[in-house]
Design a protein around this motif. Structure first.
Motif, PDB file in Angstrom:
ATOM      1  N   MET A   1     -52.717  14.799 -95.808  1.00 18.11           N
ATOM      2  CA  MET A   1     -52.675  14.042 -97.041  1.00 18.11           C
ATOM      3  C   MET A   1     -53.186  14.953 -98.158  1.00 18.11           C
ATOM      4  O   MET A   1     -54.281  15.481 -98.082  1.00 18.11           O
ATOM      5  CB  MET A   1     -53.574  12.815 -96.886  1.00 18.11           C
ATOM      6  N   ASN A   2     -52.371  15.141 -99.184  1.00 17.98           N
ATOM      7  CA  ASN A   2     -52.798  16.023-100.267  1.00 17.98           C
ATOM      8  C   ASN A   2     -53.652  15.265-101.285  1.00 17.98           C
ATOM      9  O   ASN A   2     -53.799  14.050-101.220  1.00 17.98           O
ATOM     10  CB  ASN A   2     -51.591  16.701-100.923  1.00 17.98           C
ATOM     11  N   SER A   3     -54.198  16.009-102.237  1.00 16.85           N
ATOM     12  CA  SER A   3     -55.139  15.408-103.182  1.00 16.85           C
ATOM     13  C   SER A   3     -54.479  14.366-104.080  1.00 16.85           C
ATOM     14  O   SER A   3     -55.124  13.391-104.479  1.00 16.85           O
ATOM     15  CB  SER A   3     -55.796  16.494-104.031  1.00 16.85           C
ATOM     16  N   ASN A   4     -53.191  14.531-104.395  1.00 12.27           N
ATOM     17  CA  ASN A   4     -52.494  13.523-105.215  1.00 12.27           C
ATOM     18  C   ASN A   4     -52.363  12.206-104.469  1.00 12.27           C
ATOM     19  O   ASN A   4     -52.527  11.134-105.055  1.00 12.27           O
ATOM     20  CB  ASN A   4     -51.109  14.033-105.624  1.00 12.27           C
ATOM     21  N   ILE A   6     -54.353  11.157-102.017  1.00 11.66           N
ATOM     22  CA  ILE A   6     -55.704  10.596-101.908  1.00 11.66           C
ATOM     23  C   ILE A   6     -56.081   9.903-103.215  1.00 11.66           C
ATOM     24  O   ILE A   6     -56.586   8.785-103.219  1.00 11.66           O
ATOM     25  CB  ILE A   6     -56.724  11.687-101.544  1.00 11.66           C
ATOM     26  N   TYR A   7     -55.810  10.572-104.344  1.00 11.91           N
ATOM     27  CA  TYR A   7     -56.127   9.990-105.646  1.00 11.91           C
ATOM     28  C   TYR A   7     -55.358   8.686-105.847  1.00 11.91           C
ATOM     29  O   TYR A   7     -55.913   7.684-106.316  1.00 11.91           O
ATOM     30  CB  TYR A   7     -55.801  10.985-106.769  1.00 11.91           C
ATOM     31  N   SER A   8     -54.084   8.685-105.475  1.00  9.79           N
ATOM     32  CA  SER A   8     -53.247   7.495-105.643  1.00  9.79           C
ATOM     33  C   SER A   8     -53.757   6.333-104.791  1.00  9.79           C
ATOM     34  O   SER A   8     -53.832   5.192-105.261  1.00  9.79           O
ATOM     35  CB  SER A   8     -51.809   7.825-105.273  1.00  9.79           C
ATOM     36  N   LEU A   9     -54.118   6.612-103.538  1.00 11.31           N
ATOM     37  CA  LEU A   9     -54.646   5.552-102.668  1.00 11.31           C
ATOM     38  C   LEU A   9     -55.990   5.042-103.171  1.00 11.31           C
ATOM     39  O   LEU A   9     -56.243   3.833-103.144  1.00 11.31           O
ATOM     40  CB  LEU A   9     -54.771   6.059-101.235  1.00 11.31           C
ATOM     41  N   ASN A  10     -56.848   5.954-103.621  1.00 17.92           N
ATOM     42  CA  ASN A  10     -58.139   5.530-104.166  1.00 17.92           C
ATOM     43  C   ASN A  10     -57.936   4.633-105.384  1.00 17.92           C
ATOM     44  O   ASN A  10     -58.624   3.629-105.555  1.00 17.92           O
ATOM     45  CB  ASN A  10     -58.993   6.741-104.541  1.00 17.92           C
ATOM     46  N   GLU A  11     -56.964   4.993-106.213  1.00 19.03           N
ATOM     47  CA  GLU A  11     -56.670   4.194-107.404  1.00 19.03           C
ATOM     48  C   GLU A  11     -56.145   2.804-107.012  1.00 19.03           C
ATOM     49  O   GLU A  11     -56.546   1.792-107.601  1.00 19.03           O
ATOM     50  CB  GLU A  11     -55.627   4.940-108.247  1.00 19.03           C
ATOM     51  N   THR A  12     -55.275   2.760-106.003  1.00 17.82           N
ATOM     52  CA  THR A  12     -54.711   1.493-105.531  1.00 17.82           C
ATOM     53  C   THR A  12     -55.803   0.585-104.987  1.00 17.82           C
ATOM     54  O   THR A  12     -55.852  -0.607-105.289  1.00 17.82           O
ATOM     55  CB  THR A  12     -53.661   1.752-104.434  1.00 17.82           C
ATOM     56  N   ILE A  13     -56.696   1.147-104.185  1.00 17.74           N
ATOM     57  CA  ILE A  13     -57.787   0.367-103.604  1.00 17.74           C
ATOM     58  C   ILE A  13     -58.723  -0.131-104.690  1.00 17.74           C
ATOM     59  O   ILE A  13     -59.127  -1.298-104.686  1.00 17.74           O
ATOM     60  CB  ILE A  13     -58.545   1.200-102.551  1.00 17.74           C
ATOM     61  N   THR A  14     -59.056   0.738-105.625  1.00 15.85           N
ATOM     62  CA  THR A  14     -59.957   0.347-106.722  1.00 15.85           C
ATOM     63  C   THR A  14     -59.365  -0.788-107.529  1.00 15.85           C
ATOM     64  O   THR A  14     -60.057  -1.757-107.860  1.00 15.85           O
ATOM     65  CB  THR A  14     -60.231   1.558-107.630  1.00 15.85           C
ATOM     66  N   GLN A  15     -58.083  -0.701-107.840  1.00 12.44           N
ATOM     67  CA  GLN A  15     -57.423  -1.750-108.613  1.00 12.44           C
ATOM     68  C   GLN A  15     -57.424  -3.076-107.857  1.00 12.44           C
ATOM     69  O   GLN A  15     -57.720  -4.137-108.433  1.00 12.44           O
ATOM     70  CB  GLN A  15     -55.993  -1.331-108.933  1.00 12.44           C
ATOM     71  N   VAL A  58     -63.757   4.747-100.502  1.00 13.92           N
ATOM     72  CA  VAL A  58     -63.255   5.999-101.060  1.00 13.92           C
ATOM     73  C   VAL A  58     -62.592   6.763 -99.921  1.00 13.92           C
ATOM     74  O   VAL A  58     -63.198   6.986 -98.879  1.00 13.92           O
ATOM     75  CB  VAL A  58     -64.398   6.847-101.659  1.00 13.92           C
ATOM     76  N   ILE A  59     -61.325   7.150-100.107  1.00 16.57           N
ATOM     77  CA  ILE A  59     -60.612   7.901 -99.083  1.00 16.57           C
ATOM     78  C   ILE A  59     -61.049   9.351 -99.158  1.00 16.57           C
ATOM     79  O   ILE A  59     -60.971   9.986-100.210  1.00 16.57           O
ATOM     80  CB  ILE A  59     -59.088   7.769 -99.259  1.00 16.57           C
ATOM     81  N   MET A  60     -61.529   9.847 -98.026  1.00 16.38           N
ATOM     82  CA  MET A  60     -62.025  11.211 -97.949  1.00 16.38           C
ATOM     83  C   MET A  60     -60.955  12.116 -97.337  1.00 16.38           C
ATOM     84  O   MET A  60     -60.196  11.686 -96.490  1.00 16.38           O
ATOM     85  CB  MET A  60     -63.285  11.248 -97.080  1.00 16.38           C
ATOM     86  N   PRO A  61     -60.925  13.396 -97.731  1.00 15.17           N
ATOM     87  CA  PRO A  61     -59.985  14.325 -97.084  1.00 15.17           C
ATOM     88  C   PRO A  61     -60.444  14.602 -95.660  1.00 15.17           C
ATOM     89  O   PRO A  61     -61.616  14.425 -95.325  1.00 15.17           O
ATOM     90  CB  PRO A  61     -60.068  15.586 -97.946  1.00 15.17           C
ATOM     91  N   ASN A  62     -59.508  15.038 -94.832  1.00 14.49           N
ATOM     92  CA  ASN A  62     -59.815  15.350 -93.445  1.00 14.49           C
ATOM     93  C   ASN A  62     -60.875  16.438 -93.380  1.00 14.49           C
ATOM     94  O   ASN A  62     -60.816  17.425 -94.115  1.00 14.49           O
ATOM     95  CB  ASN A  62     -58.546  15.807 -92.730  1.00 14.49           C
ATOM     96  N   GLY A  63     -61.832  16.292 -92.472  1.00 14.47           N
ATOM     97  CA  GLY A  63     -62.926  17.244 -92.347  1.00 14.47           C
ATOM     98  C   GLY A  63     -62.494  18.615 -91.870  1.00 14.47           C
ATOM     99  O   GLY A  63     -63.197  19.603 -92.071  1.00 14.47           O
TER     100      GLY A  63
END
Length: 105
Positions: A1-4, A6-15, A58-63
């Motif tokens: 999952m790329n940063s875009n 992750i940002y999009s999913l975080n935005e969707t969840i926040t909304q 908050v969706i975190m990137p893979n470790g």
């Protein structure tokens, strides 16, 4: 999952969480968010939402992102493969036979 993504999913969840907070008012609590309702609003699986809830929604990137294995199955043989590919040989069976002739098990 790329940063875009992750940002999009975080935005969707926040909304979705903000909408739920407006509807529930004082009854809203992040600790007791109804995952089924959040799933309906975001279309993200319940298992993913459970793991996201553990991280404070908050969706975190893979470790393991960015890590690279030091030794792979083809370590020491990549130059041979590259030579054949650059020479126009792209049949995997032919390259495999050449690797076996050079000691690959």
């Amino acid at each position: 999952m790329n940063s875009n993504e992750i940002y999009s999913l975080n935005e969707t969840i926040t909304q979705a969480l903000e909408e739920m907070k407006k509807e529930l008012g004082d009854k809203f609590s992040l600790d007791r968010v109804n995952l089924a309702e959040l799933l309906r609003r975001t279309h993200i699986s319940r298992s993913k939402l459970r793991s996201v809830r553990k991280h404070g929604f908050v969706i975190m990137p893979n470790g393991n992102k960015g890590r690279k294995k030091e030794k792979t199955v083809l370590t020491g043989y990549t130059a041979i493969i590259d030579t054949h590919l650059s020479g126009g040989i792209n049949n995997s069976n032919v390259i495999f036979k050449h690797l076996q002739n050079d000691g690959y098990k």
